[in-house]
Design an enzyme around this catalytic site. Structure first.
Site, short mmCIF file in Angstrom:
data_model
loop_
_atom_site.label_atom_id
_atom_site.label_comp_id
_atom_site.label_asym_id
_atom_site.label_seq_id
_atom_site.Cartn_x
_atom_site.Cartn_y
_atom_site.Cartn_z
N LEU A 185 33.83 32.73 34.92
CA LEU A 185 32.92 33.75 34.44
C LEU A 185 33.11 34.97 35.32
O LEU A 185 33.36 34.84 36.52
CB LEU A 185 31.45 33.28 34.52
CG LEU A 185 31.02 32.17 33.56
CD1 LEU A 185 29.58 31.75 33.86
CD2 LEU A 185 31.14 32.61 32.12
N ASP A 186 33.00 36.15 34.75
CA ASP A 186 33.21 37.37 35.51
C ASP A 186 32.19 37.50 36.65
O ASP A 186 31.11 36.89 36.62
CB ASP A 186 33.08 38.60 34.61
CG ASP A 186 34.26 38.74 33.66
OD1 ASP A 186 35.30 38.10 33.90
OD2 ASP A 186 34.12 39.48 32.67
N TYR A 187 32.53 38.31 37.63
CA TYR A 187 31.69 38.55 38.81
C TYR A 187 30.28 38.96 38.41
O TYR A 187 29.29 38.51 39.02
CB TYR A 187 32.35 39.64 39.67
CG TYR A 187 31.62 39.98 40.95
CD1 TYR A 187 31.54 39.07 41.99
CD2 TYR A 187 31.04 41.24 41.12
CE1 TYR A 187 30.89 39.39 43.19
CE2 TYR A 187 30.39 41.57 42.30
CZ TYR A 187 30.31 40.65 43.33
OH TYR A 187 29.67 40.97 44.50
N HIS A 225 38.03 38.58 29.95
CA HIS A 225 37.00 39.55 29.53
C HIS A 225 36.82 39.58 28.00
O HIS A 225 36.52 40.63 27.43
CB HIS A 225 37.35 40.96 30.02
CG HIS A 225 37.67 41.07 31.47
ND1 HIS A 225 36.80 40.61 32.45
CD2 HIS A 225 38.77 41.55 32.12
CE1 HIS A 225 37.34 40.83 33.64
NE2 HIS A 225 38.53 41.38 33.47
#
Length: 237
Positions: A100-102, A187
């Protein structure tokens, strides 16, 4: 006998892909000899070392984490940021299943079981992942239909998805959309919304396969039950 990269993954050294990189970079020894071939096979009777340390099979551990924002989906970070593995109290070498993105929160699995990790992250796994996105602007029915039918990202059409408009904040010109996908491109959710003209302001993964965030608060985690682990294996058969 099994392939060396699969053995390393099963021992919790790293994911199978990362284990392949370790082998190719000459970091792995089998019975004192550096092995750089991915097709090499080993067994529990062999002495296997990675960067000078002997590795052994570990007891399998499976965790479901409610990942907070501003945490890295990695086992380490050269910038000193908090990694997801730092939030789990275990002595085993676990790693995240996918990423999962930051700045994205939500459901994340972590384990030292390289076999299930490979199955869940493989494109053919078709694991359903559901996200709740807060986006700028009012999303229309036609735009939801575009998300569901698939759009072109980097020259490749996304697979069919499921999109539901959960809430509209006309006063602040914001929409809340639930999007279910079966892919894991970089993304992807943000890029899908960007394609239809809506910037993602906040993103949370609320489910993964049949698993949810029920009874967990941000930053909390729990072990998967034996039944849930069996269900995951059945899910990706």
């Amino acid at each position: 006998m099994e392939r060396l990269q699969k053995y390393l993954s099963a021992c919790g050294v790293a994911s199978r892909r990362k284990s392949e990189e370790l082998i190719l970079n000459g970091k792995v020894k089998v019975n004192g000899v550096i092995v750089c071939e991915l097709g090499s096979k080993v067994s529990d009777s062999d002495t296997i070392m990675v960067d000078g340390l002997i590795v052994n099979r570990q007891d399998k551990e499976y965790y479901l984490l409610y990942k907070p924002e501003k945490t890295i989906c990695s086992v380490s970070d050269d910038k000193g940021r908090v990694c997801v593995v730092d939030l789990i109290d275990t002595k085993e070498k676990i790693f995240p299943v996918g990423r999962l993105d930051y700045d994205t929160s939500g459901l994340l699995l972590l384990t030292n079981d390289g076999n299930i990790t490979n199955k869940l992250t493989h494109p053919k796994g078709n694991v359903e992942k559901t996200y709740l996105a807060k986006v700028d602007g009012i999303v229309t029915k036609d735009e939801l239909s575009m998300l569901e039918k698939g759009i072109i990202l980097d020259g490749v059409k996304t697979k069919r998805a499921l999109a539901k408009l959960k809430k509209v904040d006309k006063k602040n010109n914001k929409s809340y959309v639930e999007l279910t996908i079966t892919e894991g491109r970089n993304h992807q959710v943000k890029n899908m919304f960007n394609f239809i003209g809506h910037k993602v302001l906040k993103l949370k993964r609320i489910s993964y396969a049949f698993l949810t965030l029920d009874n967990l608060s941000i930053g909390e985690y729990r072990r998967l039950t034996i039944k849930e682990v069996k269900q995951l294996y059945n899910y990706v058969k």
